[in-house]
Design a protein around this motif. Sequence first.
Motif, PDB file in Angstrom:
ATOM      1  N   GLU A   1     100.955   1.601  42.482  1.00  0.00           N
ATOM      2  CA  GLU A   1     102.117   1.495  41.612  1.00  0.00           C
ATOM      3  C   GLU A   1     102.799   0.153  41.875  1.00  0.00           C
ATOM      4  OE1 GLU A   1     104.433   4.909  42.639  1.00  0.00           O
ATOM      5  OE2 GLU A   1     102.981   6.323  41.796  1.00  0.00           O
ATOM      6  N   ASP A   2     103.580  -0.312  40.911  1.00  0.00           N
ATOM      7  CA  ASP A   2     104.232  -1.615  40.991  1.00  0.00           C
ATOM      8  C   ASP A   2     105.627  -1.460  41.588  1.00  0.00           C
ATOM      9  OD1 ASP A   2     105.086  -4.158  40.686  1.00  0.00           O
ATOM     10  OD2 ASP A   2     104.722  -4.311  38.539  1.00  0.00           O
ATOM     11  N   HIS A   3     105.803  -1.983  42.790  1.00  0.00           N
ATOM     12  CA  HIS A   3     107.087  -1.865  43.498  1.00  0.00           C
ATOM     13  C   HIS A   3     107.878  -3.158  43.355  1.00  0.00           C
ATOM     14  CE1 HIS A   3     110.094  -0.933  46.416  1.00  0.00           C
ATOM     15  NE2 HIS A   3     109.643  -1.772  47.321  1.00  0.00           N
ATOM     16  N   HIS A   4     109.176  -3.011  43.055  1.00  0.00           N
ATOM     17  CA  HIS A   4     110.072  -4.172  42.993  1.00  0.00           C
ATOM     18  C   HIS A   4     110.392  -4.611  44.426  1.00  0.00           C
ATOM     19  CE1 HIS A   4     110.569  -2.749  38.877  1.00  0.00           C
ATOM     20  NE2 HIS A   4     111.312  -3.805  38.572  1.00  0.00           N
TER      21      HIS A   4
ATOM     22  N   ALA B   1     108.807  -7.865  40.913  1.00  0.00           N
ATOM     23  CA  ALA B   1     108.146  -6.587  40.608  1.00  0.00           C
ATOM     24  C   ALA B   1     106.648  -6.798  40.733  1.00  0.00           C
ATOM     25  CB  ALA B   1     108.515  -6.124  39.196  1.00  0.00           C
ATOM     26  N   SER B   2     106.182  -6.821  41.974  1.00  0.00           N
ATOM     27  CA  SER B   2     104.845  -7.379  42.180  1.00  0.00           C
ATOM     28  C   SER B   2     104.076  -6.815  43.357  1.00  0.00           C
ATOM     29  CB  SER B   2     104.985  -8.892  42.398  1.00  0.00           C
ATOM     30  OG  SER B   2     105.990  -9.156  43.372  1.00  0.00           O
ATOM     31  N   MET B   3     104.653  -5.821  44.050  1.00  0.00           N
ATOM     32  CA  MET B   3     103.982  -5.304  45.237  1.00  0.00           C
ATOM     33  C   MET B   3     103.177  -4.055  44.905  1.00  0.00           C
ATOM     34  SD  MET B   3     106.658  -5.788  48.362  1.00  0.00           S
ATOM     35  CE  MET B   3     105.461  -4.977  49.444  1.00  0.00           C
ATOM     36  N   PRO B   4     101.872  -4.080  45.130  1.00  0.00           N
ATOM     37  CA  PRO B   4     101.029  -2.911  44.844  1.00  0.00           C
ATOM     38  C   PRO B   4     101.089  -1.892  45.968  1.00  0.00           C
ATOM     39  CG  PRO B   4      99.669  -4.715  45.638  1.00  0.00           C
ATOM     40  CD  PRO B   4     101.079  -5.226  45.601  1.00  0.00           C
ATOM     41  N   LEU B   5     101.727  -0.760  45.709  1.00  0.00           N
ATOM     42  CA  LEU B   5     101.835   0.278  46.722  1.00  0.00           C
ATOM     43  C   LEU B   5     101.213   1.574  46.216  1.00  0.00           C
ATOM     44  CD1 LEU B   5     105.507  -0.083  48.044  1.00  0.00           C
ATOM     45  CD2 LEU B   5     103.411  -1.064  49.001  1.00  0.00           C
ATOM     46  N   PRO B   6     100.423   2.253  47.043  1.00  0.00           N
ATOM     47  CA  PRO B   6      99.942   3.584  46.675  1.00  0.00           C
ATOM     48  C   PRO B   6     101.120   4.527  46.462  1.00  0.00           C
ATOM     49  CG  PRO B   6      98.767   2.733  48.590  1.00  0.00           C
ATOM     50  CD  PRO B   6      99.931   1.816  48.365  1.00  0.00           C
ATOM     51  N   HIS B   7     100.934   5.546  45.661  1.00  0.00           N
ATOM     52  CA  HIS B   7     102.010   6.474  45.332  1.00  0.00           C
ATOM     53  C   HIS B   7     102.651   7.078  46.574  1.00  0.00           C
ATOM     54  CE1 HIS B   7     104.255   9.624  43.302  1.00  0.00           C
ATOM     55  NE2 HIS B   7     103.650  10.533  44.055  1.00  0.00           N
ATOM     56  N   ASP B   8     101.841   7.440  47.575  1.00  0.00           N
ATOM     57  CA  ASP B   8     102.397   8.161  48.724  1.00  0.00           C
ATOM     58  C   ASP B   8     103.302   7.295  49.593  1.00  0.00           C
ATOM     59  OD1 ASP B   8     100.336   6.638  49.706  1.00  0.00           O
ATOM     60  OD2 ASP B   8      99.503   8.184  51.002  1.00  0.00           O
ATOM     61  N   VAL B   9     103.184   5.966  49.496  1.00  0.00           N
ATOM     62  CA  VAL B   9     104.085   5.107  50.260  1.00  0.00           C
ATOM     63  C   VAL B   9     105.061   4.357  49.357  1.00  0.00           C
ATOM     64  CG1 VAL B   9     102.567   4.823  52.231  1.00  0.00           C
ATOM     65  CG2 VAL B   9     102.380   3.243  50.320  1.00  0.00           C
ATOM     66  N   HIS B  10     105.056   4.696  48.078  1.00  0.00           N
ATOM     67  CA  HIS B  10     105.989   4.067  47.139  1.00  0.00           C
ATOM     68  C   HIS B  10     107.062   5.036  46.684  1.00  0.00           C
ATOM     69  CE1 HIS B  10     106.890   2.356  42.899  1.00  0.00           C
ATOM     70  NE2 HIS B  10     107.683   1.791  43.778  1.00  0.00           N
TER      71      HIS B  10
END
Length: 282
Positions: free
Chosen positions: A62-65, A146-155
């Motif tokens: 997911e895309d994390h800010h 808005a550019s950090m790729p994080l898996p759902h479980d850590v986002h």
Amino acid sequence: MTAEAQGDPTQPHTESEDLGWTINIPGHPPRADSPEYQAARATMHRLTDTLAEPFYGGEPVEDHHGGGLWLKDAEGWFLVRNLVGIEWSAQFCADPAKVDLLRQNAKRLYALCPDAVQELGIEELLDTPITDAAGVQKWTDSICNASMPLPHDVHSAALPQGGGVHHYPSPVTEIVFFKRDDFQLWVVDAVGQAVAVAPVAERGSGDGRVQVLFAAEDSALHPELERARDSGDVLLLGADHPVALTAFAQQYGRPAPSTAAPSTAAPSTAAPSAAAPPRAAA
């Protein structure tokens, strides 16, 4: 993050969730994916796919800010982080002058990687001073934030599904990226609440105690953690505490206590705990 409270989003309102927090949000237009965010998200996925061993996790992400800055050298694309990231809802309290410092910092870094600037098409973004809310919004949803790729479980996940940065303190959630795979950072206690722990000594020391880094408000350990912090101490759990046994279960080579499974339940009331200085003897 939970959905906005029902009603007119242009008026001041609150956001809350089951983890026991509520924040005041200034009135703002209803949230929608801006063109900048849609472009940033597509670019982030494209660049993530070029990484042989992505540190933050390969697809699906997911895309994390989170203030990520994508750079490129002779070996290809890689990701670093700006001083801070700006979450979408936080932009409405942002000081444009302070956000502009993030732009200036990114511009100096990107001066070392001009090819990345050209390929990302961010020349105008980096060259334009941020002086108003429109500039803050553009930066917030850009590929420079808005550019950090994080898996759902850590986002965005909450325990027991995962320890996401939207729910728990970042200094704790980020441990998951560098901890040993056989150490259990997050334990769910007997009442279904999140507890995060870390060892107090190096691997192989024989010291099985753990330090409590976080305990949800409804956790049985939360009052103990607050008392320890109020007195300037840390909260340590003995090696025989069910939470400690769960955290080290894989290293011990035996199952976690039946009532303290790593991702289901971990009693925190039956075994002793103690507050002590942070540096334990090995």
